[in-house]
Design a protein around this motif. Structure first.
Motif, PDB file in Angstrom:
ATOM      1  N   ALA A  32      58.856 -44.955 104.478  1.00  7.46           N
ATOM      2  CA  ALA A  32      59.663 -46.071 104.991  1.00  7.46           C
ATOM      3  C   ALA A  32      60.524 -46.677 103.884  1.00  7.46           C
ATOM      4  N   LEU A  33      60.030 -46.671 102.655  1.00 10.31           N
ATOM      5  CA  LEU A  33      60.822 -47.238 101.565  1.00 10.31           C
ATOM      6  C   LEU A  33      61.616 -46.185 100.805  1.00 10.31           C
ATOM      7  N   GLU A  34      61.154 -44.930 100.853  1.00 12.76           N
ATOM      8  CA  GLU A  34      61.921 -43.894 100.149  1.00 12.76           C
ATOM      9  C   GLU A  34      63.240 -43.615 100.864  1.00 12.76           C
ATOM     10  N   LEU A  35      63.183 -43.573 102.185  1.00  5.99           N
ATOM     11  CA  LEU A  35      64.370 -43.198 102.960  1.00  5.99           C
ATOM     12  C   LEU A  35      65.192 -44.446 103.241  1.00  5.99           C
ATOM     13  N   HIS A  36      66.277 -44.609 102.513  1.00  3.35           N
ATOM     14  CA  HIS A  36      67.031 -45.855 102.605  1.00  3.35           C
ATOM     15  C   HIS A  36      67.885 -45.936 103.860  1.00  3.35           C
ATOM     16  N   GLU A  37      68.382 -44.786 104.284  1.00  2.69           N
ATOM     17  CA  GLU A  37      69.174 -44.792 105.518  1.00  2.69           C
ATOM     18  C   GLU A  37      68.660 -43.674 106.415  1.00  2.69           C
ATOM     19  N   PRO A  38      67.434 -43.842 106.931  1.00  2.00           N
ATOM     20  CA  PRO A  38      66.882 -42.748 107.736  1.00  2.00           C
ATOM     21  C   PRO A  38      67.675 -42.569 109.023  1.00  2.00           C
TER      22      PRO A  38
END
Lengths: 210, 210
Positions: free
Chosen positions: B114-120
């Motif tokens: 959830a925090l790694e993917l900034h614009e999922p």
């Protein structure tokens, strides 16, 4: 923040600012040197002169956050607020504004880097850790002031509670960002507020029984 | 988990398991297709047959977490525990064991993504969201049972409190992992435990006054 925490050299400052912006917006690993050069309007020669590797820039960015916590984060959030418990919730309200004004795409930059980097090199991990400790330290000072003013029970461990305030912020921001909704952040802060109300009520009873 | 949530095709299962392991250990963006093929002992033809893109594998991994929450996470954590409030803290204790046995390198895989993917992409973000909602749903059921048994005050919003439990876990894991120490996780859970104790005490007073 940049003017206060870095050398007066303009190019270096611009590159650090580019790192702050892009690591927060895209993540560290998704940000390329080309992205940074474009954002900073700098040439690769200047970049590598100041930062031999992208990680060197990351370290400078984390130092900028560490040194900027008072002028950039706390001073604006606490402007005009003296009450120590009100300060705790004013800081959380500042994060809510960051979520609200970004349509809940905001993430705490330290928390995001802490979870993005699975095996950070020791100097990176230490600076992430230092940033969390700094945040907790300032909240603990508020809680100590509240406890000294008999606003919190004497038995409350203010360090533990300060860590819990950071936990509330980070966990709330993570969920708000994932759901693209303020609801989970608001629920977390409302629960923390209820906990504080119960602690304040217990402190009042403690004072009255003395 | 995999046997219960995926097709019986062995290669597909092995690739999903490789995704679960490597995304958790290295992060999504740091995991290459070559890493996945090696971990799964699979050929690229099989991989692309089942998963045209790495994101398709990520979606399958997130569905495996979603469908595996009861058999893989809750059933082992709650084995032999009936008390609904004890269940809440038994689940948190399971995360503590994961931190402890990994020298505090463990991260909640959903929180990390959830925090790694900034614009999922929307389907990824939605499945992250669904995983958080699933976790909160199960905690809320415990809290509703506790409230129905007069163990929590009637005014407590159990949905809000369930979100706060997830917040406590995620914020605590994030800090423990960053500091490579259980202290911040333990501080967060101890604060939540104190909050629950105060809620339970208030519920007892409520019952006695009826």
């Amino acid at each position: 923040m940049i003017n206060q925490v870095t050398s007066p050299d303009n190019t270096r400052d611009r590159i650090i600012l580019a790192g702050i912006r892009l690591f927060a917006a895209k993540g560290y690993q998704s940000t390329s040197i080309v992205d940074l050069l474009q954002e900073a309007n700098a040439h690769s020669g200047s970049f590598y002169h100041f930062f031999p590797t992208k990680q060197d820039l990351l370290l400078a960015v984390l130092k900028a956050y560490r040194d900027g916590i008072e002028p950039m984060l706390l001073a604006p959030a606490w402007d005009g607020i003296d009450d120590p418990i009100a300060k705790v919730f004013a800081l959380l309200a500042a994060y809510r504004r960051a979520l609200d004004s970004s349509s809940c795409t905001y993430g705490c930059p330290i928390g995001s880097l802490a979870l993005e980097l699975h095996e950070p090199d020791p100097p990176v991990r230490e600076l992430l850790s230092v940033n969390f400790f700094g945040w907790v330290h300032h909240i603990r000072r508020c809680l100590d002031a509240a406890q000294n003013g008999n606003r919190l029970p004497r038995a409350v461990d203010t360090e533990q509670l300060a860590v819990f305030v950071l936990t509330t912020m980070e966990g709330g921001v993570m969920q708000a960002r994932t759901h693209r909704s303020l609801a989970a952040f608001d629920a977390s802060v409302a629960s923390l507020r209820d906990y504080f109300s119960r602690l304040e009520s217990a402190a009042r009873e403690e004072s009255q029984s003395c």
